[in-house]
Design a protein around this motif. Structure first.
Motif, mmCIF file in Angstrom:
data_model
loop_
_atom_site.group_PDB
_atom_site.id
_atom_site.type_symbol
_atom_site.label_atom_id
_atom_site.label_comp_id
_atom_site.label_asym_id
_atom_site.label_seq_id
_atom_site.Cartn_x
_atom_site.Cartn_y
_atom_site.Cartn_z
ATOM 1 N N ARG A 15 0.834 -1.200 0.000
ATOM 2 C CA ARG A 15 0.000 0.000 0.000
ATOM 3 C C ARG A 15 0.873 1.255 0.000
ATOM 4 O O ARG A 15 1.882 1.302 0.692
ATOM 5 N N ASP B 213 -4.921 4.962 1.956
ATOM 6 C CA ASP B 213 -3.826 4.248 1.307
ATOM 7 C C ASP B 213 -4.289 3.666 -0.027
ATOM 8 O O ASP B 213 -5.455 3.291 -0.195
ATOM 9 N N PRO C 215 -3.673 0.639 -2.705
ATOM 10 C CA PRO C 215 -3.027 -0.668 -2.897
ATOM 11 C C PRO C 215 -2.399 -0.795 -4.279
ATOM 12 O O PRO C 215 -2.835 -0.171 -5.240
ATOM 13 N N ASP D 299 -11.567 -2.421 -2.720
ATOM 14 C CA ASP D 299 -10.829 -1.166 -2.606
ATOM 15 C C ASP D 299 -11.631 -0.006 -3.176
ATOM 16 O O ASP D 299 -11.616 1.096 -2.608
#
Length: 758
Positions: free
Chosen positions: A95, A103, A105, A520
């Protein structure tokens, strides 16, 4: 926003918009890899080409001539562009840590962030010197210096620390420009003094003696005083102090030496050299981690050490792109070997340049013209973007790292279950939402903190409920920013009526894909949304997330209000003035963005406006007695004004010249680039008196332009309007303006309630 048909299998994250990464973006644009997604994270939307920067300083080029528009290039490449600064790296979790967002990835990571002078190593330099890098900081100070020249009287002394090619070239460019500025103002250019410092005993130490001789002669002829062989020991306010004890009084100090990497690299665990540059192998992979690459100035190719020059960053672009592609498909990367000698073209400020390669040197005005041709041809690669064919390839499951991922990828493009609104799996949702912290309110009996089939709320005595809903698809490739704008837009109606936001229920669709990628996207989008909801004191109490072709998000929002304090569309009164709190133009700008016709800084300005909440503005308008207010959204400024005049039984006059407009909106509208909603809104032209007189006015199309998360349009008594505008500006709405006035209705039921003026 380009939405690929194939699901994402691999994420390549590019940190920094340096010369290598612009090459990577262009190469992926011309030959994309199905199932592989690029994300560019960069603090600056426009990245300078170092070869033309001295020409920009000297006044030979405009800002746009020497900057690559990363927003436009990323859109062209189908890459996501995240406007943020990287501050760390978690290699265990893969990350990237950013300053202002969640963050990010990655599966593969590349770092191309250049270098910065290490001003902290010299006392006072970080406080009183201007580092040339990062360029955006230098550019602001340079423009400020040019502005000061207009009123400056008497001598002006500039000290430049660093007598390598960059320092010498920049010194001569600044001197040329500033002397010209003085001459144009009828001032004496001899009042300008330049001093060049370096700890080395000679200038341009990495170039041959012939080159050094040309520049020594040029500096002497231009009156630049050299201070060599004694490093700068201290920088004070208005003074430079060398190790030998010499003190120079200065008005400006620029730092062009002792470059190094940022401090955050120390905590990454990557192998670094003494200058905090990343040690990389011939493949451009770091010595420490096969999934992390580095290129450009920040990289130290240990088997092929070279000086920090833009030519190497440019040459590393194609092999870096090819190795990222190979790695994403499970193939071995290939070695890259830089050239042993290279051509350096160094300008002298006045359209004269010196060529240096190995032990050869030649110079002249023709060399500058040659350099200009090379530089402009390079920039054209990233500004003259050829049209691309739509990518309809199926995913290459060779990019999948497991049989499970391959199965998910195939499933993602197969027929999906439509039951229950094609809901995203509960495990994915629980993981994505588990880290989010929506606020809790005492008047929420059942919400996300105790999930049930529905939320249960209480309404305090004496309060009425305001209820509204909004939903729209993503128009920007950053799910976090989109989440912020979607939540802000959905809250707008509640604030416009003068209500307090109480609760929100989300409805979202996310593109099909493998679970980790879907998770995500949901996390990034809802992180942005919940930040906005929390700031507004609004509790997220539930929602529904389903799979779909495109990313989309909306909210049903509840608000609470005293029935006596409602600001409605029907509250306009003749004699009031009309106030608009934000500029308009988002519709045409994002239509242009999708067609690669908008400058990145225009989009930045639009996004900054769209993420700004209307809450504080609405509270201010209430304090000034406003009884009529609406947020300007899909119907455009004119459509919402017509909605207000009809129930109020009044007419209105709009001053076209007073309407605040987002940067670039007039240009894109003039080019005929308009939102797909514009034709429906233009039907309201029948509400304009003598509208045929205004159709050619440059701002005429913009009053129909549909807005996303637009500002508030409100009426305030004329005697309080100026004070209200000043307070709104002080509260952070700098573009607030009085844009017209409310007038008595000419005839009852008139179909042309709006008059225009310029």
């Amino acid at each position: 926003m380009r939405t690929p048909d194939q699901p994402v299998l691999r994420d390549i994250v590019l940190v920094g918009g340096g010369h290598s990464h612009v090459g990577v973006l262009k190469r992926f644009a011309m030959n994309p890899v199905p199932g592989v997604r690029l994300t560019l994270i960069c603090r600056d939307t426009h990245t300078p080409y170092s070869g033309m920067l001295p020409g920009y300083v000297a006044g030979h080029y405009s800002y746009d001539d020497v900057h690559i528009d990363l927003s436009r290039l990323a859109e062209y490449a189908g890459a996501r562009f995240y406007r943020d600064e990287v501050v760390g790296l978690d290699r265990d979790l893969k990350r990237v840590k950013c300053r202002n967002r969640p963050d990010v990835p990655y599966d593969l990571l590349s770092i191309n962030i250049g270098s910065s002078p290490r001003v902290n190593e010299v006392e006072g330099a970080s406080e009183f010197a201007v580092p040339v890098k990062p360029i955006n900081g230098f550019n602001a100070r340079w423009l400020a210096l040019l502005s000061r020249m207009e009123n400056h009287e008497g001598p002006l002394t500039v000290g430049v620390v660093g007598a390598g090619a960059g320092g010498v070239e920049l010194t001569l460019a600044m001197q040329f420009r500033l002397q010209n500025e003085l001459k144009q103002r009828g001032k004496d250019p001899s009042q300008l003094h330049f001093h060049l410092f370096d700890s080395a005993d000679e200038i341009l130490p990495t170039h041959n003696p012939k080159v050094r001789s040309v520049f020594s002669r040029t500096l002497a002829e231009r009156g630049v005083k050299l201070h060599l062989g004694s490093p700068v020991q201290q920088v004070r306010n208005g003074q430079l102090v060398t190790e030998s004890g010499d003190i120079l009084q200065t008005d400006e100090v620029l730092w062009v030496t002792r470059a190094g990497g940022p401090e955050w690299l120390k905590d990454t665990g990557l192998a670094l050299d003494d200058g905090l540059f990343i040690r990389v192998r011939d493949t451009l992979q770091t010595e420490t981690d096969d999934s992390v690459f580095a290129a450009g100035d920040i990289a130290n190719v240990v088997n092929h050490p070279r000086e920090k020059a833009g030519v190497f960053a440019v040459r590393q672009g194609p092999p870096l792109a090819d190795n990222l592609k190979r790695m994403s498909l499970g193939k071995a990367p290939k070695d890259f070997k830089p050239q042993k000698t290279w051509l350096a073209l160094i300008s002298t400020g006045d359209k004269y340049a010196v060529a240096s390669k190995g032990d050869r040197e030649f110079d002249g005005a023709w060399v500058w013209r040659w350099k200009d041709w090379i530089d402009r041809r390079f920039m054209a690669k990233f500004s003259d973007l050829p049209p691309m064919e739509e990518d309809t390839k199926l995913p290459d499951t060779g990019a999948a790292q497991s049989a499970e991922e391959a199965s998910q990828a195939i499933s993602a493009v197969a027929m999906r279950c439509g039951g229950c609104g094609a809901k995203v799996g509960s495990t994915v949702l629980s993981r994505a939402l588990g880290e989010l912290k929506p606020i809790e309110r005492d008047d929420i009996i059942i919400g996300l903190h105790a999930p049930d089939d529905a939320a249960v709320l209480t309404v305090p005595p004496g309060k009425a409920v305001v209820h509204t809903v909004d939903f729209f698809r993503a128009f920007i490739d950053d799910p976090y920013v989109f989440g912020r704008i979607a939540a802000n837009h959905s809250l707008g109606d509640v604030f416009a009526m003068g209500a307090e936001a109480q609760s929100a229920t989300a409805v979202a669709t996310v593109p099909y894909g493998i679970e980790s990628k879907v998770e995500d996207v949901v996390f990034q989008m809802m992180s942005g949304a919940i930040e906005v909801l929390n700031e507004a004191g609004c509790a997220l109490v539930g929602g529904h997330t389903g799979e779909g072709k495109e990313l989309a998000l909306g909210f049903a929002v509840n608000g609470l209000i005293d029935p006596e304090d409602v600001m409605s569309k029907g509250g306009l009164r003749a004699g009031d003035v009309l106030i608009l709190t934000k500029p308009i133009g988002t519709g045409t700008l994002f239509a242009a963005h999708a067609r690669l016709a908008a400058k990145g800084r225009w989009i930045d300005s639009a996004l900054s406006s769209m993420v700004q909440s209307n809450k504080t503005a609405a509270e201010c308008l209430r304090r000034y007695g406003s009884k009529a207010c609406t947020d300007v959204t899909g119907f455009g400024l004119l459509g919402h004004l017509v909605e207000m005049t009809r129930p109020s039984g009044v007419d209105a006059e709009l001053d076209l010249s007073a309407i605040p407009i987002l940067p670039g909106a007039e240009e894109t509208a003039a080019a005929g680039i308009l939102s797909s909603l514009q034709p429906a809104n233009i039907r309201l032209r029948r509400g304009i008196r003598d509208q045929e007189k205004w159709v050619n006015h440059p701002r005429y199309p913009l009053i129909f332009d549909p807005q996303t998360a637009g500002g508030l349009l409100a009426s305030v008594a004329a005697d309080r309007a100026e004070s209200c505008v000043q307070e709104l500006k002080a509260l952070g709405y700098p573009h607030t303006a009085i844009i017209g006035r409310v007038t008595a209705q000419d005839m009852e039921g008139a179909i042309e309630p709006i008059s225009l003026k310029d």
